[in-house]
Design a protein around this motif. Sequence first.
Motif, PDB file in Angstrom:
ATOM      1  N   PHE A 335       0.831  -1.199   0.000  1.00  0.00           N
ATOM      2  CA  PHE A 335       0.000   0.000   0.000  1.00  0.00           C
ATOM      3  C   PHE A 335       0.873   1.258   0.000  1.00  0.00           C
ATOM      4  N   MET A 336       0.334   2.354  -0.504  1.00  0.00           N
ATOM      5  CA  MET A 336       1.119   3.566  -0.726  1.00  0.00           C
ATOM      6  C   MET A 336       1.185   4.440   0.521  1.00  0.00           C
ATOM      7  N   HIS A 337       2.408   4.805   0.917  1.00  0.00           N
ATOM      8  CA  HIS A 337       2.582   5.838   1.934  1.00  0.00           C
ATOM      9  C   HIS A 337       2.483   7.215   1.274  1.00  0.00           C
ATOM     10  N   ALA A 338       1.867   8.141   1.978  1.00  0.00           N
ATOM     11  CA  ALA A 338       1.647   9.479   1.436  1.00  0.00           C
ATOM     12  C   ALA A 338       2.958  10.217   1.216  1.00  0.00           C
ATOM     13  N   THR A 339       3.016  11.004   0.140  1.00  0.00           N
ATOM     14  CA  THR A 339       4.109  11.960  -0.051  1.00  0.00           C
ATOM     15  C   THR A 339       3.657  13.394   0.206  1.00  0.00           C
ATOM     16  N   HIS A 340       2.338  13.637   0.200  1.00  0.00           N
ATOM     17  CA  HIS A 340       1.885  15.022   0.381  1.00  0.00           C
ATOM     18  C   HIS A 340       2.103  15.516   1.807  1.00  0.00           C
ATOM     19  N   THR A 341       2.479  14.618   2.726  1.00  0.00           N
ATOM     20  CA  THR A 341       2.794  15.017   4.093  1.00  0.00           C
ATOM     21  C   THR A 341       4.262  15.421   4.253  1.00  0.00           C
ATOM     22  N   ILE A 342       5.080  15.246   3.211  1.00  0.00           N
ATOM     23  CA  ILE A 342       6.496  15.612   3.283  1.00  0.00           C
ATOM     24  C   ILE A 342       6.621  17.130   3.240  1.00  0.00           C
ATOM     25  N   PRO A 343       7.253  17.734   4.232  1.00  0.00           N
ATOM     26  CA  PRO A 343       7.378  19.199   4.239  1.00  0.00           C
ATOM     27  C   PRO A 343       8.315  19.679   3.139  1.00  0.00           C
ATOM     28  N   ARG A 344       8.311  20.989   2.929  1.00  0.00           N
ATOM     29  CA  ARG A 344       9.250  21.574   1.976  1.00  0.00           C
ATOM     30  C   ARG A 344      10.667  21.206   2.402  1.00  0.00           C
ATOM     31  N   VAL A 345      11.435  20.617   1.481  1.00  0.00           N
ATOM     32  CA  VAL A 345      12.724  20.016   1.829  1.00  0.00           C
ATOM     33  C   VAL A 345      13.799  21.092   1.929  1.00  0.00           C
ATOM     34  N   ASP A 346      14.484  21.082   3.063  1.00  0.00           N
ATOM     35  CA  ASP A 346      15.623  21.969   3.273  1.00  0.00           C
ATOM     36  C   ASP A 346      16.458  21.372   4.405  1.00  0.00           C
TER      37      ASP A 346
END
Length: 499
Positions: A335-346
């Motif tokens: 099953f797919m883990h969400a990517t839309h929960t990943i914050p802006r990467v820095d």
Amino acid sequence: MSDSSRDTATGAGWDTEERGSYRELMPHRVEKLSWLNPKTLWPARNGVLASWFGDPTGRTRSRWVEQQAAAGAPADGVIRRKEEDHFSFMVIGDTGEGDEPQYAVVPGFLKVSEGTRFTVLASDVIYPVGSTDDYDTKFHRPYQDYQAPIYAIPGNHDWYDDLHGFMRVFCDAPPLAPQPVPRSSVRDRLRSLLWHKPRPADEQRLAAARQLRSSPAQQARQPGPYWAVDAGPVRIIGIDTGLLGTVDAEQGRWLREVSRGPLPKILVTGSPLYVDGEHHPCPIDGGGTVDDIVRDPEHRYAAVIGGDIHNYQRYPVPVGDRTIQYVVSGGGGAFMHATHTIPRVDLAHVTEDDFRCYPLRGDSLAFYSRLYGRRLRMRRLFTLTEAQATAVIAQRLGIPPTRAQNPPVRVTPRVRLIAGLLGAASRPGRAARLRLPVRKAYTQLFSPGSATYSPPFFKSFLRLDVTPQSIRLRCYAATGNRRQELDSPVEDEVTIPLV
């Protein structure tokens, strides 16, 4: 080459209804795994018990390694393959749920893998508990037409069976002898009393399954749960991070030893070191971390590929005068883990411009909005179009939309509300708002129970082409649609210099 999700919504698999041929590969009866079912949850209890009462996997792993050494496995754990200077191999992570999303990966994988010399399965080969009896429909059957060896590293789900199924299939190891109940402490006795113990394998079923991958070209016997492969101009090292994402002291000493030498190296691990905008260096019992070993310039690591999280991510991290590619590749079927929960990467000098993920955050949000709408029977409220989801992600993170929006989409209060409820990341400094448990409780429990069995699935796999000068890494998509099955889109590509 087919459009990818970065190009068009069609490339993402949203606007076609013709399914691929993958269902012809599946058994007639497929059990749909549900983590809402107590019959699934109770056998998978060992991870919780290990976190409560102490993790015994280091001792068990040592017993497996000792048994393999006594049976003649190479003392250094290195598999030496006579590859040419130019060769290719595949990587797939978190494969074995045995349902439509796993089989949807297979046609594209078989086509893209033509000419490759072997495949590595990166973590969680078999769900839910790594049982030997599940290997027929979740390993041997889906990959029966891949005419090359398959090596694997175990994930936490493979350890729910104390690694018996994994060791039997990939190392041809007999079961470990039972150990007496420990009497050292109350915690040890409680853990032993509650621990899920492997059941005897159905030998007839296993023998029949092995016939599906019985050609000489498919045979591979690895020395243990962790190993190294010397292949042409590179060394590929696979480590076992057990139930809780750590490395025991014995394996840590081995990792330091096999990391020495002039060959460029690729690490494959069940616990990614960079994931979801965070750094997880992976501790080693007795001191140090896996990432300390990776960053040592004398060890010449070019890339780290981790499973466990069910999507694709890439972080090009500058380390001294080189860049190490840290990759998450766990989209092989589960099953797919969400990517839309990943914050802006820095982080670690990696910015949002450098970061890559699949599915795109907007597609992930649209996927979960449909899933929640169906689960809660509130489709009109929750469901976002892919265009709406892409637009609100761009607004919340302060980044340009990954796909062109023509005409531009207006972000309404409803769209903002649903994005917030579904855990969409926002720019730093914004106040936390009410959100549903998308990243943690939902993806651990409700998402598998509510898994979608109609495309797009947003699965992925890797092909790596190796030369003495470079490694070309490509991430391919598998949506379950006919269009992407015939011509798998390349969702990400990077060339890693070795000289």
